[in-house]
Scaffold this active site. Structure first.
Site, PDB file in Angstrom:
ATOM      1  N   GLY A   6       0.839  -1.195   0.000  1.00 50.87           N
ATOM      2  CA  GLY A   6       0.000   0.000   0.000  1.00 50.87           C
ATOM      3  C   GLY A   6       0.875   1.247   0.000  1.00 50.87           C
ATOM      4  O   GLY A   6       0.672   2.168  -0.765  1.00 50.87           O
TER       5      GLY A   6
ATOM      6  N   GLY B 297       2.318  -6.492   4.404  1.00 50.86           N
ATOM      7  CA  GLY B 297       3.644  -6.946   4.006  1.00 50.86           C
ATOM      8  C   GLY B 297       4.703  -6.526   5.006  1.00 50.86           C
ATOM      9  O   GLY B 297       5.890  -6.794   4.844  1.00 50.86           O
TER      10      GLY B 297
ATOM     11  N   ILE C 210      13.837  -3.496  18.254  1.00 43.74           N
ATOM     12  CA  ILE C 210      13.407  -4.175  17.031  1.00 43.74           C
ATOM     13  C   ILE C 210      12.746  -5.493  17.438  1.00 43.74           C
ATOM     14  O   ILE C 210      13.366  -6.333  18.082  1.00 43.74           O
ATOM     15  CB  ILE C 210      14.623  -4.423  16.101  1.00 43.74           C
ATOM     16  CG1 ILE C 210      15.279  -3.085  15.721  1.00 43.74           C
ATOM     17  CG2 ILE C 210      14.214  -5.219  14.868  1.00 43.74           C
ATOM     18  CD1 ILE C 210      14.390  -2.098  15.001  1.00 43.74           C
TER      19      ILE C 210
ATOM     20  N   THR D 135      12.052  -9.563   9.682  1.00 42.73           N
ATOM     21  CA  THR D 135      11.118  -8.748   8.908  1.00 42.73           C
ATOM     22  C   THR D 135      11.486  -7.261   8.999  1.00 42.73           C
ATOM     23  O   THR D 135      11.222  -6.504   8.070  1.00 42.73           O
ATOM     24  CB  THR D 135       9.671  -8.972   9.388  1.00 42.73           C
ATOM     25  OG1 THR D 135       9.631  -8.814  10.808  1.00 42.73           O
ATOM     26  CG2 THR D 135       9.192 -10.363   9.020  1.00 42.73           C
TER      27      THR D 135
ATOM     28  N   GLY E 175       8.591   1.251   9.204  1.00 38.98           N
ATOM     29  CA  GLY E 175       8.125   1.053   7.830  1.00 38.98           C
ATOM     30  C   GLY E 175       8.502   2.172   6.875  1.00 38.98           C
ATOM     31  O   GLY E 175       8.510   1.981   5.671  1.00 38.98           O
ATOM     32  N   GLU E 176       8.774   3.341   7.400  1.00 36.64           N
ATOM     33  CA  GLU E 176       8.960   4.486   6.510  1.00 36.64           C
ATOM     34  C   GLU E 176      10.359   5.087   6.567  1.00 36.64           C
ATOM     35  O   GLU E 176      10.836   5.656   5.587  1.00 36.64           O
ATOM     36  CB  GLU E 176       7.901   5.549   6.824  1.00 36.64           C
ATOM     37  CG  GLU E 176       6.535   5.015   6.431  1.00 36.64           C
ATOM     38  CD  GLU E 176       5.363   5.822   6.949  1.00 36.64           C
ATOM     39  OE1 GLU E 176       4.915   6.705   6.236  1.00 36.64           O
ATOM     40  OE2 GLU E 176       4.903   5.542   8.078  1.00 36.64           O
TER      41      GLU E 176
END
Ligand code: FES
Ligand code: FES
Lengths: 183, 685
Positions: free
Chosen positions: B224, B452, B573, B578, B648-649
Site C-alpha cells: 500500500g 507486508g 526491534i 522482517t 516502515g517508513e
C-alpha cells in the site's frame, strides 16, 4: 453497437498443474483471467495486465510467460504450471523454502510470479541459456548474483524484497547443482 | 528471529487477496474515466454499452444513488456533473465478465463542456495560500528568532531550490474491492486496505449505515505504502455497483487508472537556506515549501516538518504554501512530508559541508541537538550520532577524500554520500482482546492490517512475550473490521499502536487468569485511548544515517548504486528478520525516488502521462545490488510497553539525498531536481 463487442466463445483444453480442464472461454480472455476466474487458481497475480510487472508469470509449456499477455484461446492443449503446482505432495520446492528462509517477500503479491520465474531461471541456466550479462556465451552460465539479478528483472517487487529473492535463488541454484552432481 | 507466519500461504499461492475470495455469482466492474481536465458532464450515453450481451448496468452521475458527504471529496463517486481532473471516474459498467465490462466501458460516451484548466505547480502562482494546517495537524508555518537576519549575517551560506516530482505508490496489488450486500441489508467488503476499521467507518458514513452493518475483510494486502491508508473511490464504486445489480461485484483498478484515482505524492518545490559559522555550526535554517492539492479536497503534505526536528539553530523558519490545481488529489506515500523534505534538507546539509569544508558526517554531529528545536521538548531518545558513527565505521567512510569528481575507474566516476533519516514515533489508540483456552492456547484479536510489514508475526511475538507463552500457542487474528477496532497501518505506527493494545489485553488476561483457565476459557480486553492521552510530553522520533556509493557512467550519465547501508535507531526491534526487510524495502524505494520515479504531468491534456509500469519506473532486481540495513541498540522507556518505534517508513527518508550527495561526490555536479536520470545528468557532466 459494433458487432465485435458481442462475446465470442471457444472450447479449449488446458492441463494445469497436471489436471486437464475443458473450458469454454471468451476469445478475449487472457490465460491469467481464465486461471483466476474460471479455474479458481488465484495464486497467479494481476499487477498490471500489460506484461510489465511479472506478477502473473506461469510456466507455459515449460517456459515462463506472462499469463496476462497470453490469450487462453491461443493455448488450446497447453500445459500450465502455476504457483499452486510448485509444491509436490505438500512438500515445498527448494525455491519456496529458500524464499521463506531469506524473506524473499513482504506483501507476497509478486511472490507467485517471482517463484515461477525463478523456477524457469534455474532451468534456463541448466540448459546453458545465456543472459544479457553473460560474459562467455559458449560456457555454461553460472548463476552468480549479477546473473540472477538480470534474469529476475522481469518481476517487479515494490516491497523491495530483491536482496532476499537473490539470496533465495542463489541458494536454490546451488542445491539444484549439488542434486545434479549426485544424480 | 521469526519467519513470517503466513509464509507458506504466500509461497504456495494460497493467500487470498481482495479479488480472490470465492463469491457466489460475482459481476465485474470496469470504470470510465473523464477525458477532460475540468468541466461539466452534459450527458452520459450508455445505450451502446447496455446493448452488449452480458452488460448488467451502467452507473454514472445520471443514475447513481445519493451518497452522504464525507470529508474526502474523492469518495463522492458519480455525485456531481463537475469534472475536477482528467481521469476522474465518471461512469462504470457492470457486466457478467471482466472482458465484457471492459469492452462495454469503451462504448460509454460522455459529452462534456470543457473549461480551461491549470495543472502545473509553480512557486510564483498567485493562488498559492497558507493552509490552516499541514498533515495531519501541524502548523503550516513556524518561526523562531530572526531567521533572515541570522542567515544574512552568517559566514557560510547555502541558498538552493530543490524539486521533487509527483510520484506514485504503485503497490503491486492494485486497489481492489469485492463488495456484497447481504440479505439483512449489511455490506461485506473484501478490500485491499491498510485499515479495515477506517474503511468500515468511512463507508458506513457514505452509505448512511450503522458502522456495525459494514464488515471489511483484508486478510492479505499486496502492499500500500500509504495509498491504501484511506479509502479510495474504488471502494465506493464497488459497493454502489453491487447494490445496483443485486449481486457481488469485483473491481480492481487497472494499473493505468491507478495513476489518477488512487493517490500520489505531491510534487514539491523547496527553497532551503542554511546559514552557518565558518566551522559549519548552524545559525539559521529556512525551509519554504510549495506543493499542490486538487480542487476536490485539501491535502497538505507536511514537507517541512522534519526541519523542525533535525538540527540545532537559534533561528528557524518553516513555511508551506499550497495551490489547488485541476489535478487528482495527492495523498499519502511512504513517509509523506519527511521523504521530500529530507531530500531538500539533507542535500542542503551536504552543500553546506562542501561550502564549509567540513566532513558531512562531522557536520551533522556538530549540529546535533538534545531538544527538539521546534517544541523545546526533550527527545524520548535520539541516537542520530550513534547511527552516523556506526554507519561511517561499517561503510568505511574514514579515509574518504572529499574532493568531488576525481575518482575515475574506466568510464565510471565513483563517489560516496551520506544523509540522515528521521521519522516520528506515533502512538494511536486501539482496542484488542486476548483469550485463553483450557488447553493452554491463546487467541488475540485486533483489526490490524499486514500489508507486508510482518505485523501478524510481530504482534504474535509481542503477545507471546506478554503472555509468557510460546509463540506457537498464540494465534493473532487481524485483517477484519469485525475484530476490535484498530488504527491504520500507516505513519509507521502500526506495530507500536496495535502492540500496546495487545500487551494491555494480554496483561489483563494474565491478571484475570491468576494461573488457571476456567472451563469455557477466559477473555480480557483493552482500550489504549486513556493511556495514550496520559503520556508525558516528549519529542518521539526515530533517526538514521544512510551511506551510499554510486558509479556514474561518464558517457551515458547513467547512475548505478553500488552499495548502500542504512543504520537506524528505532527503539527495540521486535523481529529482526522482517525489520531488516522493511528498512531495505524503504531504502530500495529511495533508490527509485533518486534515480527513476517521476510522474510526468501533461500540460496539454492534464493528466499523468506515463501511467503504467513500463513508463513509470520502479527499481527492478538489477537496480538493487549491495544494500544492507543495521540498527543500533536503543532502549527508550517513554514510548510504549515494547519500547518500539516504527520502521516502515524511515528507510526511504534521506535515501534519495544520500544518492544525490554521492552523485555530487562522484561527478562534481549537484542535481537538485529529482530524479537523477541520464537525460538530466549527462548534459551537466
Ligand atoms: S500482470 Fe502480467 S505482467 Fe503484470
Ligand atoms: S513482496 Fe510485495 S511486491 Fe514483492
Amino acid at each position: 453497437m459494433d458487432s465485435e463487442a458481442t462475446p465470442v466463445h471457444a472450447e479449449i483444453a488446458l492441463v494445469v498443474n497436471g489436471t486437464e480442464h475443458r473450458l469454454r472461454v471468451d476469445t478475449r480472455a487472457s490465460l491469467l483471467d481464465t486461471l483466476r476466474e474460471d479455474l479458481g487458481l488465484t495464486g497467479s497475480k494481476k499487477g498490471c495486465d500489460h506484461g510489465q510487472c511479472g506478477a502473473c508469470t506461469v510456466l507455459l509449456d515449460g517456459r515462463r510467460a506472462n499469463a496476462c499477455l497470453a490469450l487462453a484461446v491461443a493455448h488450446d492443449g497447453a500445459e500450465v504450471v502455476t504457483v499452486e503446482g510448485l509444491a509436490r505432495d505438500g512438500r515445498l520446492s527448494p525455491l519456496q523454502e529458500a524464499f521463506i528462509e531469506h524473506d524473499g517477500f513482504q506483501c507476497g503479491y509478486c511472490t507467485p510470479g517471482q517463484l515461477c520465474s525463478a523456477t524457469a531461471v534455474l532451468d534456463e541456466a541448466d540448459r546453458g541459456w545465456p543472459s544479457a550479462v553473460t560474459e562467455d556465451l559458449t560456457a555454461d552460465p553460472v548463476l552468480d548474483d549479477d546473473e540472477i539479478r538480470e534474469r529476475m528483472s522481469g518481476n517487479l517487487c515494490r516491497c523491495g524484497a530483491y536482496t532476499g529473492i537473490v539470496k533465495a535463488v542463489r541458494e536454490a541454484a546451488r542445491e539444484t547443482e549439488t542434486d545434479g552432481a549426485r544424480a | 528471529m521469526s519467519d513470517r507466519l503466513e509464509s507458506r500461504e504466500k509461497v504456495t499461492g494460497a493467500a487470498r487477496y481482495a479479488y480472490e475470495h470465492p463469491l457466489e455469482n460475482p459481476a465485474y466492474a470496469a470504470a470510465v474515466q473523464s477525458t477532460v481536465a475540468k468541466g461539466e458532464i452534459l450527458e452520459v450515453h450508455a445505450d451502446a454499452a447496455l446493448r452488449i450481451p452480458g452488460v448488467l448496468t451502467v452507473l454514472s452521475c445520471e443514475n447513481a444513488p445519493h451518497l452522504h458527504e464525507v470529508a474526502n471529496g474523492e469518495l463522492a463517486v458519480f455525485q456531481s456533473r463537475t469534472v475536477a481532473y482528467r481521469g476522474q471516474f465518471v461512469a462504470a459498467v457492470i457486466a457478467e465478465t471482466l472482458d465484457i465490462a471492459r469492452e462495454a466501458a469503451r462504448h460509454v460516451r460522455v459529452d462534456y463542456v470543457s473549461e480551461p484548466f491549470d495543472v502545473l505547480l509553480s512557486a510564483d502562482d498567485p493562488r498559492l495560500y497558507k493552509p490552516d494546517k499541514v498533515n495531519p495537524a501541524f502548523p503550516a508555518d513556524t518561526e523562531q528568532g530572526d531567521p533572515e537576519g541570522a542567515f544574512a549575517g552568517s559566514a557560510v551560506r547555502v541558498d538552493a531550490t530543490y524539486t521533487t516530482p509527483a510520484e506514485h505508490n504503485n503497490p503491486m496489488e492494485p486497489h481492489t474491492t469485492a463488495a456484497q450486500w447481504n440479505d439483512d441489508g449489511t455490506l461485506t467488503l473484501y478490500d485491499s486496505t491498510q485499515g479495515a476499521s477506517l474503511v468500515q467507518d468511512t463507508i458506513a458514513q457514505v452509505f448512511g449505515l450503522d458502522r456495525t452493518h459494514v464488515r471489511v475483510i483484508a486478510r492479505h494486502v499486496g502492499g500500500g505504502f500509504g495509498s491504501k491508508g484511506t479509502p479510495r473511490p474504488n471502494v465506493v464504486l464497488a459497493a454502489m455497483a453491487a447494490g445496483a445489480v443485486g449481486r457481488p461485484v469485483k473491481f480492481a483498478v487497472p494499473r493505468q487508472q491507478m495513476f489518477a484515482t488512487t493517490g500520489y505524492r505531491t510534487p514539491t518545490i523547496q527553497r532551503f537556506r542554511l546559514g552557518a559559522d565558518a566551522d559549519g555550526t548552524l545559525n539559521s535554517i529556512i525551509h519554504e515549501v510549495f506543493e499542490q492539492s486538487s480542487t476536490v479536497t485539501e491535502f497538505a503534505e507536511q514537507t517541512a516538518t522534519p526541519t523542525r526536528v533535525m538540527y540545532r539553530a537559534g533561528n528557524r523558519r518553516t513555511a508551506h504554501r499550497l495551490v489547488r490545481l485541476d489535478v487528482p488529489t495527492p495523498s499519502w506515500m511512504r513517509a509523506p512530508g519527511e521523504t521530500p523534505g529530507m531530500f531538500a534538507q539533507e542535500s542542503a546539509m551536504d552543500e553546506l559541508a562542501v561550502a564549509a569544508g567540513v566532513d558531512p558526517v562531522e557536520l551533522r554531529i556538530r549540529n546535533d541537538t538534545d531538544r527538539e528545536p521546534d517544541s523545546g521538548l526533550p527527545f524520548s531518545s535520539r541516537n542520530l550520532v550513534a547511527c552516523l558513527r556506526e554507519g561511517a565505521d561499517r561503510f568505511g567512510w574514514e579515509h574518504r577524500d572529499p574532493a568531488p569528481g576525481v575518482r575515475r575507474e574506466g568510464r565510471k566516476l565513483v563517489g560516496t554520500g551520506v544523509a540522515a533519516s528521521t521519522y516520528p514515533a506515533y502512538l494511536r489508540p486501539n482496542k484488542a482482546t486476548a483469550r485463553a483456552e483450557e488447553d493452554g492456547t491463546f487467541t488475540v484479536r485486533i483489526a490490524a492490517a499486514d500489508i507486508g510489514t510482518g505485523a501478524r508475526t510481530a504482534l504474535t511475538l509481542i503477545a507471546a512475550e506478554a503472555l509468557k507463552a510460546d509463540a506457537d500457542r498464540v494465534t493473532v487474528e487481524i485483517g477484519d473490521s469485525a475484530l476490535p477496532q484498530a488504527s491504520v497501518a500507516g505513519g509507521s505506527a502500526g506495530t507500536a499502536s496495535w502492540g500496546t493494545a495487545v500487551v494491555r489485553a494480554c496483561e489483563s488476561l494474565l491478571g484475570k487468569m491468576n494461573g488457571s483457565v476456567p472451563p469455557g476459557g477466559l477473555e480480557a480486553s483493552a482500550d489504549t485511548a486513556e493511556e495514550i492521552r496520559a503520556r508525558d510530553a516528549y519529542a518521539r522520533h526515530a533517526f538514521g544515517a544512510q551511506f551510499c556509493e554510486v558509479e556514474v557512467d561518464a558517457d551515458t550519465g547513467e547512475v548505478r548504486v553500488r552499495r548502500m547501508l542504512g543504520v537506524f535507531a528505532a527503539g527495540r526491534i521486535i523481529n529482526a528478520k522482517t525489520a531488516r526487510s522493511q528498512f531495505i524495502g524503504g531504502m530500495t524505494m529511495g533508490i527509485g525516488m533518486a534515480l527513476m520515479e517521476e510522474s510526468a504531468m501533461d500540460p496539454e491534456f492534464g493528466d499523468y502521462v506515463n501511467r503504467d509500469l513500463a513508463q513509470y519506473h520502479v527499481p527492478a532486481c538489477a537496480d538493487v545490488r549491495d544494500i544492507d540495513a543495521a540498527w543500533v541498540e536503543e532502549s527508550d522507556p517513554h514510548l510504549n510497553p515494547m519500547g518500539a518505534k516504527g520502521i516502515g517508513e524511515i528507510g526511504i527518508v534521506g535515501a534519495a539525498a544520500a544518492v544525490a550527495n554521492a552523485v555530487h561526490h562522484a561527478t562534481g555536479v549537484r542535481v537538485r531536481d529529482l530524479p537523477i536520470t541520464p537525460a538530466r545528468l549527462l548534459p551537466l557532466l
